[in-house]
Design an enzyme around this catalytic site. Structure first.
Site, short mmCIF file in Angstrom:
data_model
loop_
_atom_site.label_atom_id
_atom_site.label_comp_id
_atom_site.label_asym_id
_atom_site.label_seq_id
_atom_site.Cartn_x
_atom_site.Cartn_y
_atom_site.Cartn_z
N GLU A 160 0.86 -1.19 0.00
CA GLU A 160 0.00 0.00 0.00
C GLU A 160 0.89 1.23 0.00
O GLU A 160 1.78 1.36 0.84
CB GLU A 160 -0.88 -0.01 1.25
CG GLU A 160 -1.77 1.21 1.34
CD GLU A 160 -2.63 1.22 2.58
OE1 GLU A 160 -3.49 0.35 2.73
OE2 GLU A 160 -2.42 2.13 3.41
N HIS A 210 -8.15 3.40 -3.18
CA HIS A 210 -9.05 3.47 -2.03
C HIS A 210 -10.10 4.53 -2.34
O HIS A 210 -9.74 5.62 -2.80
CB HIS A 210 -8.28 3.83 -0.77
CG HIS A 210 -7.34 2.74 -0.35
ND1 HIS A 210 -6.68 2.75 0.86
CD2 HIS A 210 -6.96 1.59 -0.98
CE1 HIS A 210 -5.94 1.65 0.95
NE2 HIS A 210 -6.08 0.94 -0.16
N THR A 215 -3.67 4.85 -1.37
CA THR A 215 -4.60 5.44 -0.39
C THR A 215 -5.24 6.72 -0.95
O THR A 215 -4.73 7.33 -1.89
CB THR A 215 -3.87 5.77 0.93
OG1 THR A 215 -2.76 6.61 0.63
CG2 THR A 215 -3.40 4.52 1.63
P1 FAD Z 1 -17.13 1.43 8.46
O1 FAD Z 1 -17.06 0.02 8.05
O2 FAD Z 1 -18.24 2.28 7.95
O3 FAD Z 1 -17.15 1.46 10.06
C1 FAD Z 1 -16.94 2.67 10.78
C2 FAD Z 1 -17.47 2.51 12.20
O4 FAD Z 1 -18.91 2.49 12.17
C3 FAD Z 1 -17.08 1.22 12.90
O5 FAD Z 1 -16.92 1.49 14.26
C4 FAD Z 1 -18.27 0.29 12.67
O6 FAD Z 1 -18.38 -0.68 13.70
C5 FAD Z 1 -19.42 1.30 12.72
N1 FAD Z 1 -20.56 0.96 11.87
C6 FAD Z 1 -20.56 0.45 10.64
N2 FAD Z 1 -21.80 0.38 10.13
C7 FAD Z 1 -22.63 0.87 11.09
C8 FAD Z 1 -24.04 1.08 11.19
N3 FAD Z 1 -24.86 0.73 10.19
N4 FAD Z 1 -24.54 1.65 12.33
C9 FAD Z 1 -23.72 1.99 13.35
N5 FAD Z 1 -22.37 1.81 13.32
C10 FAD Z 1 -21.83 1.26 12.20
N6 FAD Z 1 -8.87 6.15 5.42
C11 FAD Z 1 -8.75 7.08 4.44
O7 FAD Z 1 -9.21 8.22 4.61
N7 FAD Z 1 -8.10 6.79 3.26
C12 FAD Z 1 -7.59 5.57 3.00
O8 FAD Z 1 -7.01 5.36 1.93
C13 FAD Z 1 -7.70 4.55 4.01
N8 FAD Z 1 -7.24 3.30 3.81
C14 FAD Z 1 -7.44 2.33 4.75
C15 FAD Z 1 -7.03 1.00 4.49
C16 FAD Z 1 -7.22 0.00 5.43
C17 FAD Z 1 -6.81 -1.42 5.10
C18 FAD Z 1 -7.80 0.31 6.69
C19 FAD Z 1 -7.98 -0.76 7.74
C20 FAD Z 1 -8.22 1.61 6.96
C21 FAD Z 1 -8.06 2.63 5.99
N9 FAD Z 1 -8.50 3.94 6.21
C22 FAD Z 1 -8.37 4.90 5.23
C23 FAD Z 1 -9.07 4.32 7.51
C24 FAD Z 1 -10.61 4.18 7.55
O9 FAD Z 1 -11.19 5.11 6.65
C25 FAD Z 1 -11.03 4.48 8.99
O10 FAD Z 1 -10.61 3.46 9.85
C26 FAD Z 1 -12.49 4.81 9.19
O11 FAD Z 1 -12.63 5.40 10.48
C27 FAD Z 1 -13.44 3.62 9.13
O12 FAD Z 1 -13.54 3.14 7.86
P2 FAD Z 1 -14.36 1.77 7.56
O13 FAD Z 1 -14.42 1.65 6.10
O14 FAD Z 1 -13.80 0.66 8.35
O15 FAD Z 1 -15.80 2.22 8.15
#
Ligand code: FAD
Length: 317
Positions: free
Chosen positions: A18, A94, A49
């Site tokens: 990445e 991403h 990213t």
């Molecule tokens: P989600 O899956 O939407 O979850 C976010 C939170 O909401 C979690 O606590 C989950 O339990 C909760 N949740 C989910 N659905 C619901 C619902 N329906 N009701 C209530 N709560 C819910 N960030 C960037 O800005 N750019 C990047 O390029 C980037 N790359 C990443 C790559 C990887 C491999 C990882 C692990 C993270 C990356 N991130 C990036 C960070 C990521 O955007 C953050 O961790 C963000 O806070 C959560 O993203 P998510 O897609 O896991 O969110």
């Protein structure tokens, strides 16, 4: 080619990396230098990213503060296209919910399709610094599961724009994030896994995990996913500790635990070089164990440190 296809056809654990778009003002050459260091390990795909805009207040003559939008690391899509073109390798841009309406997301995905990009990692994105919690864009998505749902619908030929009704379907392979030590906003791991299940039910094809330094956290996560009938490939995200400062910054920014022995050894180290050696060796042992356990891919977070990543890859290769 899709990430899932790479995995299905692989005879051994694959490598992927990445990378971050360079800071605004730098050229693509810094990406090419990183790629040149990493190509030796025949990566199956390269993730790039996405970095959201931030608001800053700049003082103008006369003391007036003007709100300005800045984007420090632009160019995710362009970089994916450039890497794909130069190295003939699959890229995974991403894409995030934050800052985008569903219509804008649709346009971005159409661009990716034009560029021949087959994979996307669908994420929510973090709250921007000026906001206490994540706020979706009006007309945008609040959770990654909703973004996955939109991409899946496009794969089935259903677009936001009704005029596109009879156009071809997209065919994206969709990755999502998973958190072996839970996402920082989730009240507990079970709740977080419940929402991870939703991402899979909405159409995600594979999971890439947040970094972890204790493989047991990953193995427990894998088992809990199995118990919930999540059977898509789970790709561990890996990064070495390379400085004493990271003993604070990594837990602070990524909300993960560092094992006692690793912390003790790093604190005892007498030089920066020794810290790096300890961090890299820990990471090598982690990778060897993960590989022996049959993980489909070792996904390295390079974070601009391709040389350290290359040292680890060489030892595990
Ligand atoms: P989600 O899956 O939407 O979850 C976010 C939170 O909401 C979690 O606590 C989950 O339990 C909760 N949740 C989910 N659905 C619901 C619902 N329906 N009701 C209530 N709560 C819910 N960030 C960037 O800005 N750019 C990047 O390029 C980037 N790359 C990443 C790559 C990887 C491999 C990882 C692990 C993270 C990356 N991130 C990036 C960070 C990521 O955007 C953050 O961790 C963000 O806070 C959560 O993203 P998510 O897609 O896991 O969110």
């Amino acid at each position: 080619m899709k990430v899932t296809q790479h995995i299905a056809e692989a005879k051994d654990t694959l490598f992927s990396f990445e990378i971050l778009p360079p800071l605004k003002g730098s050229t693509i050459d810094s990406i090419y230098r990183t790629m040149d260091t990493l190509m030796e390990f025949a990566p199956a795909f390269i993730d790039v990213t996405y970095h959201r805009e931030e608001f800053v207040y700049r003082e103008e003559p006369g003391g007036l503060l003007r709100k300005k939008i800045i984007k420090k690391r632009p160019g995710t899509v362009g970089i994916c296209a450039a890497i794909g073109n130069k190295y003939k390798i699959d890229t995974v841009p991403h894409i995030i919910c934050g800052g985008f309406t569903a219509d804008e997301t649709e346009d971005a995905l159409i661009d990716l399709r034009f560029l021949g990009i087959d994979n996307v990692l669908a994420l929510r994105g973090d709250p921007i610094k000026s906001q206490p919690d994540f706020r979706p864009e009006p007309g945008g998505h609040a959770y990654a599961a909703d973004l996955v749902g939109q991409i899946k619908k496009m794969n089935e030929g259903s677009y936001q724009d009704p005029e596109l009704k009879n156009t071809e379907r997209t065919d994206f392979c969709i990755g999502v994030a998973g958190y072996p030590e839970k996402h920082f906003e989730a009240p507990n791991l079970n709740t977080d896994l419940f929402y991870l299940e939703q991402k899979i039910a909405n159409g995600a094809d594979y999971i890439v995990t947040q970094m972890f330094f204790d493989n047991n956290a990953f193995f427990d996560f894998q088992n809990k996913c199995k118990e919930r009938n999540i059977h898509v490939p789970i790709i561990p995200g890996i990064k070495p500790i390379t400085s004493k400062k990271q003993l604070v910054s990594i837990p602070k920014h990524f909300f993960i635990n560092l094992p006692d022995v690793l912390v003790e050894n790093i604190l005892k180290a007498k030089s920066d070089t020794e810290v790096k050696e300890i961090g890299i060796e820990w990471c090598i042992q982690q990778c060897k164990e993960l590989k022996a356990a049959g993980v489909p891919v070792l996904h390295f977070y390079t974070m601009g440190k391709s040389e350290e990543t290359a040292k680890i890859a060489k030892a595990v290769w």
